[in-house]
Design a protein around this motif. Structure first.
Motif: not given
Length: 661
Positions: A400-411
């Protein structure tokens, strides 16, 4: 196989004695290496199902260039029957009785009097004793000629002699706006069906009691944007639910075992997850059944042919389950525990749930069917891909990473096996999923595996707008086509590049359907990021796509409202649609583009890729267009699947130049 699995001493039925046609003439050893074709070919065994008694199984076999439905007797250890599928492309099959196999299939073709091609899906009954195939509903035989979606069965008569199927039935030969009704079809003699229950103009579904009588009737009025449920109380129909809404907020999926309530899946405002509710058929009162979770959505229900619901499955990279029967719930949990980190899919069950057919796939398994019977050792039935050894499946990791606006993106990451020990400076393929209301799962993704086999790290971000991660994650994608949804993909590459895992100078983007749009948007809006772009059945012109939906359904239909909300948060203006349509930015492309499209795609018309090709050609950009003959949106045919996977791997290889060691 997995070490813990061996503790069960599984009996392997895949031996030549029992299933001779399931074992290839020459097993491929792990040292020979596999090609894109090996990963991309259709499974040799698929769609395995079990009869109500548990005595028979059926499955689709596509080995050696042949396509058959095979029916096998487990008690007699012999083949009972086979059906040549060369003229039928099945999407699903299951037993209605021990002697009747139902196949749901589709065919895209033209009908006289209709401008466009139609997907004429329907259901066939194959009688195992008589060796006869009968089409259950035939357009023009009582029902409207120009309709698709004819494979659905709403219930059976108590003696299993008749099935009840929703279909549009015109009032007369001149009726061009027929209503959906429930049609009674005799399995042994399906010609001349009759109307079992006459619907209304807005009818969308029907629910029956154990005697075959309709006891609940669901309607949606596209003009008034009204969702209604009627229930039979005595001899009268009473309205027990009404909501004015552009898009239905509840999904009616079945009946409780006592048939006194409907089963609903809807969002729980407290958890922001899809939850399980029951609606009383007398009062219309809705009650939460206590099956919801705060960390997952209820994604589907396990429903018998009578539409009685017995349990649920939850969203997640791996499926999980909850059943109302405590013994069954415990059995399923034990089965899953023996395949850690893998996806264990419950595919079918016998009457009474004594026998379960499960399908396992993941980092160490290319797909294997098992039968788990109560009080017996589990049995390995067949490998879906016998030519792919466990050690040739490329492992699937999670991040999981944090997108530029803070939203968590599971991958998900599909990792080349020879790179597992050192994830450093790898060439990569970014592969956004379709939908966009969908998500990727741990399993055998044929395209991801084929690309990983060439040394590429395959990145599958679950960008905002994906389902499966809660309502907030899903709705965050509304109005963000080409915007924040695209930023999430860009950020996935950026994060992995900063960690030193991905070589930022060797990245391609490959996607299908919405993923094809995202690939083209990547080439148009972040052209410096990718060395090549591949779109499979992708959208290029959103204005044209929405116009097609309006022409097909009418501008007041819920499908159009869905796309308006998804693309434009309720109103997708011409300016917005043009602003985020890659077809209008051909001059911006820097990377070479490969377009692949099925000529019979009725979901995203072939013209989308054709127009993109023309615009790129005029802009003097490197572009190729591959037209898949007789193929739909879903790449159902082996020949076109192989054509697709080979074209993609060859194209990506040209620009990422993987190591051949």
């Amino acid at each position: 196989m997995i070490a813990r699995l061996r503790q069960w001493k599984i009996t392997a039925l895949v031996a030549i004695l029992l299933f001779p046609q399931m074992v290839p003439a020459k097993e491929q050893s792990s040292t020979e290496g596999l090609t894109a074709r090996d990963y991309g070919t259709l499974p040799s065994i698929s769609m395995m199902t079990i009869s109500p008694s548990g005595e028979r199984i059926a499955y689709r076999s596509t080995a050696d260039g042949k396509d058959f439905a095979i029916i096998y007797s487990l008690s007699e250890k012999r083949h009972v029957a086979s059906l040549d599928l060369s003229e039928i492309t099945p999407r699903n099959m299951y037993f209605a009785t021990d002697d009747e196999l139902i196949l749901v299939a589709s065919e895209v073709r033209r009908l006289f009097g209709f401008r466009d091609k139609l997907d004429l899906s329907t259901a066939y009954a194959f009688n195992l004793e008589q060796r006869e195939v009968r089409q259950l509903l035939t357009p023009g035989d009582l029902i409207y000629r120009g309709q698709s979606g004819l494979g659905r069965i709403a219930g059976f008569s108590p003696d299993k002699k008749f099935v009840y199927m929703p279909a549009y039935v015109p009032d007369d030969e001149y009726d061009q706006s027929p209503r959906m009704s429930l049609v009674q079809v005799e399995l042994d003699s399906p010609r001349r069906p009759r109307v079992h229950f006459k619907g209304q103009d807005e009818s969308i579904d029907f629910f029956l009691d154990d005697k075959g009588q309709v006891i609940a009737h669901e309607l949606f009025d596209n003009r008034k944007n009204r969702h209604t449920i009627l229930a039979l109380q005595g001899d009268e129909w009473k309205e027990i639910y009404r909501e004015d809404t552009e898009l239905m907020k509840i999904s009616v999926v079945g009946l409780t075992p006592d048939r006194e309530s409907l089963v609903l899946v809807a969002n729980n405002s407290e958890t922001n997850r899809d939850d399980y509710f029951i609606m009383d058929l007398v009062t219309g009162e809705i009650e939460n059944a206590g099956l919801g979770r705060s960390d997952a959505d209820i994604e589907s229900t396990f429903t018998g042919m009578d539409r009685v619901v017995w349990g649920v499955s939850y969203s997640g990279f791996n499926p999980s389950y909850k059943f109302f029967d405590e013994d069954l719930d415990k059995r399923m949990a034990e089965i899953q525990a023996y395949f850690p980190e893998h996806s264990v899919w419950l595919r079918d069950w016998s009457e009474g749930w004594d026998d379960l057919i499960v399908y396992v796939e993941g980092s160490n398994v290319a797909g294997i069917y098992y039968k788990f019977s109560k009080g017996q050792a589990p049995v390995q039935m067949a490998s879906a891909r016998p030519g792919i050894a466990d050690e040739m499946v490329h492992p699937i990791g999670r991040m999981s990473f944090r997108a530029r606006d803070g939203m968590i993106i599971p991958s998900l990451l599909t990792i080349p096996r020879n790179s597992v020990a050192e994830l450093k400076n790898l060439p990569a393929v970014l592969m956004p999923h379709g939908g966009p209301g969908s998500y990727d799962r741990v399993g055998f993704d044929w395209l991801a595996q084929a690309l990983a086999n060439r040394g590429y790290l395959v990145i599958q971000p679950q960008f905002r707008g994906s389902t499966g991660f809660g309502l907030a994650h899903y709705t965050a994608g509304h109005g963000e086509w080409g915007g924040k949804m695209q930023d999430d993909l860009t950020d996935a590459v950026s994060v992995l590049a900063k960690k030193g895992i991905v070589d930022p100078e060797r990245v391609c983007i490959v996607g299908a359907s919405y993923g094809g749009y995202a690939a083209l948007a990547g080439g148009a809006f972040t052209p410096e990021l990718y060395q090549c772009v591949v779109s499979i059945n992708g959208v290029a012109d959103l204005e044209d796509m929405l116009r097609d939906e309006e022409r097909q359904h009418g501008d007041d239909h819920w499908v159009v409202a869905y796309w308006q909300k998804n693309i434009g948060k309720g109103e997708a203006s011409r300016d917005l649609l043009r602003k985020v349509s890659p077809v209008r930015y051909a001059d911006s492309f820097q990377a070479p583009v490969l377009l692949i499209h099925g000529e019979d795609d009725l979901t995203v018309p072939f013209s989308q890729s054709k127009d993109m090709y023309k615009k790129l050609k005029r802009a003097k950009k490197p572009v190729q267009l591959v037209e898949l003959k007789d193929e739909t949106h879903h790449l159902l045919h082996n020949e076109t699947r192989l054509q697709t996977v080979e074209a993609i791997v060859d194209f990506v290889d040209q620009y990422l130049q993987p190591s051949t060691e």
